[in-house]
Scaffold this active site. Structure first.
Site, PDB file in Angstrom:
ATOM      1  N   GLU A 165      17.529  -9.202 -50.535  1.00  0.00           N
ATOM      2  CA  GLU A 165      18.657  -9.923 -51.124  1.00  0.00           C
ATOM      3  C   GLU A 165      19.121  -9.526 -52.334  1.00  0.00           C
ATOM      4  OE1 GLU A 165      18.197 -13.977 -50.411  1.00  0.00           O
ATOM      5  OE2 GLU A 165      17.617 -13.825 -48.232  1.00  0.00           O
ATOM      6  N   GLU A 370      14.708 -12.401 -42.317  1.00  0.00           N
ATOM      7  CA  GLU A 370      14.149 -13.870 -42.736  1.00  0.00           C
ATOM      8  C   GLU A 370      15.150 -14.980 -41.796  1.00  0.00           C
ATOM      9  OE1 GLU A 370      14.235 -14.864 -46.559  1.00  0.00           O
ATOM     10  OE2 GLU A 370      13.176 -13.222 -47.148  1.00  0.00           O
TER      11      GLU A 370
END
Ligand code: FCB
Length: 466
Positions: A165, A370
């Site tokens: 991320e 995730e």
């Protein structure tokens, strides 16, 4: 009816070093930006830090055994850069390497394939002191570190994720000020964006030269599933801007070797992108194998005009700085319906829609690296944690992945966030994402009902239709 998944579908759980390891000053590890940030008064809820976290550094054997009991086929964990190369650059710390090497061996001995994330936000503090991700040099230092870890673990690890991320590192860390290093400067965030991408590209080159050809190389993004609040032209335009900063500014250079013109234009008050040098985009677009996708919720965006300040229901709490440089004419709307304890809306259709969009636009095999949910768990008098809401969240999202597979989209695996309750960044220990409950006083691990549900999914390679 039970819906089955492809035969070689990877079922995993995910964690990150600073969120679980603790042992921050042991065996030669030096501070990262998250140690500094969490020890800065007022930055983390209740003054929590990752000093002890889930004490995984001392309990990794038992944690692997726990995963083996659940029947996990892959474990995604991150390596702490400052454990392996204290100070970020220079000599390698054998004790740091040894910890991860033993972890990998134990995983393999239990039939669990390791998936390594090289950077999950914990930049060595000394690298930050030299400018952090605003400095071009950090990209090269990251690639060097990637080569070191790959050289040590590459004979046993088949899956490599460069960055986790990077949007959060750049925009929450350098613009919003809610993540380390806690700066509130849009120009810095945009420079960090480029240097993170450059670091990824350079690392891909190093990984390719060190790893066997069978190794899978990935980058994990958190693409926004951004929906316009209405079909009006201003709302659609506002949504396109958010899509630009959270999606296209990452995906377009990675896949098409260019930054989106509209993003360059609407960020021009902050910078002129002079940090992009000849050859950088070729490096950034080095081919990789799998796109890692982290998904939690969709966001709803609409046009915003004038004062008062725009609503920011973007899931990132109250920020000191503006997370969205150049986007003052946008705002986020909180949709009705179920929410998790993070205040994030629950909507699995967003995951399906996101996978369709990424597949349509970029055609890369994907892994969900995730997905999961925080809820206010309680240990019942029977000693168990009956986390029905989390279980339902996971169930619905697995069905969304199944829908994507039915559409012919190449999704290769699913990693649940998270194996353990852990240090949830600026929320400290107040938000529990684990399928295994952790008592932070005793470090006792208790699998929740959702863990048993997930174990059944993994065992049967399928999920019941709802
Ligand atoms: C993601 C992070 C992960 C965790 C989840 C809830 O943005 O990658 O570390 O905090 O959110």
């Amino acid at each position: 009816m039970r819906l089955s998944f492809p035969e070689r579908f990877v079922w995993g759980t995910a964690t990150a070093a600073y969120q679980i390891e603790g042992a921050v000053a042991e065996d030669g590890r030096t501070p990262s930006i998250w140690d500094t940030f969490s020890h800065t008064p007022g930055k983390i809820l209740a003054g929590d830090t990752g000093d002890v976290a889930t004490d995984h550094y001392h309990r990794s054997d038992a944690d692997v055994d726990l995963m083996a009991e659940l029947g996990v086929s892959s474990y995604r964990f991150s390596v702490s850069w400052s454990r392996v190369i204290p100070n970020g650059t220079g000599p390698v710390n054998p004790k740091g390497i040894d910890f991860y090497s033993r972890l990998v061996d134990r995983l393999l001995a239990n039939g669990i394939s390791p998936a390594v994330t090289l950077y999950h936000w914990d930049l060595p503090q000394e690298m930050q002191d030299a400018g952090g991700w605003t400095s071009r040099d950090t990209s090269s230092r990251f690639a060097e570190y990637a080569a070191v870890v790959a050289g040590e673990l590459g004979d046993r690890v088949g899956m490599w994720i460069t960055l986790n991320e990077p949007w959060c590192s750049a925009f929450l860390g350098y613009a919003g000020g809610v993540h380390a290093p806690g700066h509130a400067n849009g120009a810095e965030a945009l420079a960090a964006t480029h240097h993170l991408l450059l670091g990824h590209g350079l690392a891909v080159g190093e990984l390719r030269s060190v790893l066997p050809s069978s190794a899978q190389i990935a980058i994990t993004l958190n693409p926004a599933m951004a929906r316009p609040a209405s079909r009006s032209e201003p709302d659609v335009a506002a949504c396109h801007k958010i899509d630009g900063l959270q999606n296209r500014v990452w995906l377009d250079p990675l896949f098409h070797a260019r930054y989106p013109d509209d993003v360059i234009a609407f960020t021009s008050d902050f910078c002129d992108w002079e940090f992009v040098r000849d050859g950088d985009l070729a490096t950034i677009s080095s081919p990789f194998d799998v796109l890692g996708v982290n998904y939690y919720n969709p966001v709803i965006v609409r046009h915003h005009e004038g004062a008062p300040a725009a609503a920011r229901h973007d899931g990132h709490g109250n920020t000191t700085g503006n997370v969205w440089p150049g986007c003052d004419d946008t705002e986020f709307v909180d949709p009705p319906g179920r929410h998790t304890s993070m205040g994030w809306p629950v909507d699995a259709t967003g995951l399906h829609e996101l996978l369709v969009r990424l597949w349509t636009d970029y055609r890369k095999p994907m892994m969900i690296t995730e997905n999961g949910a925080a809820y206010e768990d309680v240990v019942s008098p029977d000693g168990e944690v009956h986390d029905d809401e989390r279980l339902r969240y996971i169930h619905e999202h697995l069905l969304a992945v199944h829908d994507a597979l039915n559409d012919g989209i190449d999704v290769r695996g699913y990693y649940l966030w998270s194996l353990l309750d852990n240090f949830e960044w600026s929320y400290g220990y107040s938000k529990r994402f684990g399928i295994v409950h952790v008592n932070f006083d005793t470090q006792l691990r208790t699998p929740k009902d959702s863990a048993r549900f997930y174990a059944e999914v993994m065992k049967t390679n399928g999920v019941a239709a709802l």
